[in-house]
Design a protein around this motif. Structure first.
Motif, short mmCIF file in Angstrom:
data_model
loop_
_atom_site.label_atom_id
_atom_site.label_comp_id
_atom_site.label_asym_id
_atom_site.label_seq_id
_atom_site.Cartn_x
_atom_site.Cartn_y
_atom_site.Cartn_z
N SER A 107 1.16 -12.04 -3.66
CA SER A 107 0.02 -11.19 -4.02
C SER A 107 0.36 -9.76 -3.65
CB SER A 107 -1.25 -11.64 -3.30
OG SER A 107 -1.09 -11.50 -1.89
N VAL A 108 -0.27 -8.84 -4.33
CA VAL A 108 -0.01 -7.42 -4.10
C VAL A 108 -1.33 -6.68 -3.97
CG1 VAL A 108 2.25 -7.30 -5.21
CG2 VAL A 108 0.20 -7.12 -6.62
N PRO A 109 -1.29 -5.48 -3.34
CA PRO A 109 -0.14 -4.90 -2.65
C PRO A 109 0.13 -5.61 -1.33
CG PRO A 109 -2.08 -3.54 -2.35
CD PRO A 109 -2.48 -4.61 -3.30
N GLN A 110 1.41 -5.76 -1.02
CA GLN A 110 1.81 -6.36 0.26
C GLN A 110 2.76 -5.42 0.96
OE1 GLN A 110 1.97 -10.50 0.45
NE2 GLN A 110 3.48 -10.62 2.06
N ILE A 111 2.48 -5.15 2.22
CA ILE A 111 3.22 -4.15 2.99
C ILE A 111 4.05 -4.83 4.08
CG2 ILE A 111 3.06 -2.02 4.33
CD1 ILE A 111 0.15 -1.77 3.29
N PHE A 112 5.30 -4.41 4.17
CA PHE A 112 6.16 -4.81 5.28
C PHE A 112 6.46 -3.58 6.13
CE2 PHE A 112 6.61 -8.35 2.54
CZ PHE A 112 7.09 -9.41 3.28
N LEU A 113 6.51 -3.77 7.43
CA LEU A 113 6.85 -2.69 8.36
C LEU A 113 8.03 -3.14 9.21
CD1 LEU A 113 6.48 -0.04 9.90
CD2 LEU A 113 4.68 -1.16 11.26
N ASN A 114 9.10 -2.35 9.14
CA ASN A 114 10.33 -2.67 9.88
C ASN A 114 10.77 -4.11 9.63
OD1 ASN A 114 10.23 -0.06 10.93
ND2 ASN A 114 9.13 -0.68 12.76
N GLY A 115 10.63 -4.53 8.37
CA GLY A 115 11.11 -5.84 7.96
C GLY A 115 10.15 -6.99 8.16
N GLU A 116 8.98 -6.75 8.77
CA GLU A 116 8.02 -7.81 9.05
C GLU A 116 6.71 -7.56 8.29
OE1 GLU A 116 8.69 -10.48 10.81
OE2 GLU A 116 10.72 -9.76 11.27
N PRO A 117 6.00 -8.64 7.91
CA PRO A 117 4.72 -8.45 7.23
C PRO A 117 3.77 -7.60 8.07
CG PRO A 117 5.42 -10.74 7.08
CD PRO A 117 6.36 -10.07 8.04
N PHE A 118 3.11 -6.63 7.42
CA PHE A 118 2.23 -5.71 8.11
C PHE A 118 0.79 -5.85 7.63
CE2 PHE A 118 0.17 -1.45 8.09
CZ PHE A 118 0.10 -1.23 9.46
N ALA A 119 0.58 -5.87 6.32
CA ALA A 119 -0.78 -5.95 5.78
C ALA A 119 -0.72 -6.33 4.31
CB ALA A 119 -1.52 -4.62 5.95
N GLN A 120 -1.84 -6.84 3.82
CA GLN A 120 -1.95 -7.20 2.41
C GLN A 120 -3.29 -6.70 1.88
OE1 GLN A 120 -3.94 -9.52 0.49
NE2 GLN A 120 -2.69 -9.07 -1.31
N GLY A 121 -3.28 -6.15 0.68
CA GLY A 121 -4.51 -5.65 0.09
C GLY A 121 -4.62 -4.15 0.15
N ARG A 122 -5.68 -3.64 -0.46
CA ARG A 122 -5.87 -2.20 -0.57
C ARG A 122 -6.10 -1.57 0.81
NH1 ARG A 122 -9.68 1.59 -0.59
NH2 ARG A 122 -9.44 3.35 -2.03
N MET A 123 -5.41 -0.46 1.08
CA MET A 123 -5.58 0.30 2.31
C MET A 123 -5.42 1.77 2.00
SD MET A 123 -3.37 -1.91 5.12
CE MET A 123 -4.16 -1.21 6.57
N ASP A 124 -6.11 2.62 2.75
CA ASP A 124 -5.87 4.05 2.62
C ASP A 124 -5.20 4.55 3.90
OD1 ASP A 124 -7.90 4.27 4.53
OD2 ASP A 124 -9.42 4.80 3.07
N VAL A 125 -4.93 5.85 3.96
CA VAL A 125 -4.20 6.42 5.10
C VAL A 125 -4.93 6.15 6.41
CG1 VAL A 125 -3.31 8.52 6.14
CG2 VAL A 125 -3.12 8.20 3.68
#
Length: 527
Positions: free
Chosen positions: A169-187
């Motif tokens: 599913s998207v959007p999917q965020i990885f941080l430093n190679g590890e899962p960080f968050a999924q779904g809509r986010m703002d700054v």
């Protein structure tokens, strides 16, 4: 790649570049690389401040947008940022090129103050309306803070990588190679997740605020409308919202908003926020209401307690907390959420190309989802609880004409099946004879209506058995001075235009309530 209209628009935007930038291309001989080369050359031809240079990256095709002479200011796209992501491309070009961002100074300073090395990767889909918000937020953070990097990756183009990382599913965020968050986010949401002290700082600022004349709880169409109408009366107005825009942010196409033949949810939400900010409205975003304490006497102060521990007080309240997608609440649904169980066919549909999926729900949303998915996936099974579909006749006719769709009615989904990593099927009960059946598939899209966001109001105002806030024709609840509007209420039709009208009604009613308070109540409030 770009038509004449887009070319002219882009040329106009690039006139705002302040510093030279380089488009560092990592390409091979493939068709997508040729498309990317053409796109980058077209962009470079529109400004003397842009140069295309050759480079190398682990992902091909991809390109880096970097500031000439200051290479730490850069963002990368792995894939062609067209469709919904074209705006992300334009903003990245401008921001790397020195054009000042529209973010508030507080947000800019919060990003610049982050202490740490953050390498972000975001997987997006060109058909996802929520992805650009995440891509643009992380791109901006990478421009503002040299210790932050960001790569936006088209999941459809890097299929092996997506499968290896189990991105479904998207959007999917990885941080430093590890899962960080999924779904809509703002700054602000991303910074709050990184900065553990952000919530305490926000709570401290909120706790210091004076009481409002009108406090709107919720930032969707009803809340935005209420805030504008209240502020125009010249009274002290505040908005506290979990996410400004509400469920509209998750809506793809809007074609029944009167006078606007077609728009998209995120675009409408941005316009709502911009309109609200044209007035003297105190907007407190990313705040979750947890409890309501009504005033003890007419004209007194109502109190809204927030999840971060702070409280807000107001002489009148407008509750416009909206609704959320209803879940099936069956075994396996939570375990396989974003691992095959999805709620946005537009966002996540492309990940199921050539696969078998189910759509749960036979209303307009469910049938529209099945129609859209049928053009992508191998087969769609639509499962409806009732004996007949509830969608509009024109949608049912379209669905029935599709060869790769099966419709099952009088069926109750009983369990989501999986292998530990992803969905493998579901079971349903035939409501006519009670027999159980199993369907093998790889994705389940749930489209079964809405649930009002009112759990926090139990005991404070009257709710229906379905959790809707009971209101009268003026939008007033069971508590004097507390009004409500939108999808969280007993209004019979859950539509954007109706929510906006209801928000206006609630604001006008709140103002009328304030000016008609007896003199002794006004004195009690002043005390």
């Amino acid at each position: 790649m770009l038509d004449a209209n887009l070319t002219q628009q882009l040329k106009t935007y690039l006139g705002n570049l302040k510093q030279p930038i380089e488009l560092v291309a990592s390409l091979d001989d493939g068709a997508k690389s040729r498309e990317m080369r053409d796109l980058l050359n077209e962009i470079a031809a529109l400004s003397d401040l842009i140069e295309v240079v050759e480079g190398a990256d682990e992902r091909t095709p991809s390109f880096l947008i970097r500031r000439a002479g200051a290479h730490e200011v850069a963002v990368r796209f792995a894939g062609l940022p067209m469709g919904h992501e074209f705006t992300s491309l334009v903003l990245a070009l401008l921001q790397v090129g020195g054009h000042p961002p529209k973010a508030s100074q507080d947000v800019i300073e919060a990003v610049q103050a982050l202490d740490g090395d953050y390498a972000f990767e975001t997987y997006f889909s060109l058909s996802c309306q929520n992805c650009p918000d995440v891509v643009q937020a992380l791109n901006l953070m990478a421009v503002l803070n040299p210790r932050i990097t960001h790569t936006a990756i088209d999941g459809a183009l890097f299929k092996e990588e997506v499968d290896r990382r189990k991105v479904m599913s998207v959007p999917q965020i990885f941080l430093n190679g590890e899962p960080f968050a999924q779904g809509r986010m703002d700054v602000e949401q991303i910074v709050a997740k990184l900065d553990t002290g952000a919530e305490a700082k926000a709570a401290e600022k909120i706790a210091a605020k004076d009481a409002f004349d009108v406090l709107v709880v919720g930032g969707g169409p009803a809340g935005a409308s209420a805030a504008i109408y209240a502020a125009r009366k010249g009274i002290r107005t505040g908005v506290v919202a979990e996410r400004f825009g509400g469920q509209v942010l998750d809506t793809m196409a809007i074609e029944n908003f009167i006078s606007v033949p077609h728009t998209e949810g995120p675009k409408l939400a941005a316009h709502l926020e911009q309109h609200v900010k044209e007035y003297d409205v105190d907007v407190m975003n990313l705040q979750t209401a947890e409890a309501l304490v009504p005033a003890r006497a007419e004209g007194g102060l109502h109190e809204v307690k927030l999840k971060n521990g702070a409280s807000l007080k107001a002489r009148t309240l407008i509750l416009s907390t909206g609704a959320r997608w209803r879940q099936m609440n069956v075994p396996g649904e939570d375990a396989y959420k974003n691992k095959g169980v999805a709620y946005c066919p537009h966002c996540d549909g492309p990940f199921y190309k050539g696969k078998r999926v189910a759509v749960i729900g036979g209303g307009n949303s469910g049938v529209e989802a099945a129609i859209d998915l049928a053009g992508i996936v191998a087969h769609v099974t639509l499962i409806e609880y009732a004996s007949d579909l509830r969608a509009d006749a024109v949608l049912q006719r379209k669905l029935a004409s599709l060869p790769n769709v099966k419709i099952i009615t009088s069926a109750l989904t009983t369990e989501v099946l999986g292998d530990g990593d992803k969905v493998t099927g579901l079971t349903y009960k035939d409501r006519n004879d009670g027999s159980l059946h199993q369907v093998e598939l790889e994705g389940i899209f749930v489209q079964i209506g809405l649930v009002p966001n009112t759990e926090w109001l139990k005991g404070a105002v009257a709710l229906t058995p379905h959790g809707e806030i009971e209101i009268d024709h003026r939008g007033e609840t069971s508590q004097p001075g507390i009004f409500a509007a939108g999808d969280a209420t007993t209004v019979p039709y859950k539509q954007i235009v109706i929510a906006m009208g209801a928000g206006s009604t609630a604001a006008l009613s709140a103002f009328d309530y304030l000016i008609r308070l007896p003199e002794e109540a006004q004195q009690l409030e002043a005390a």
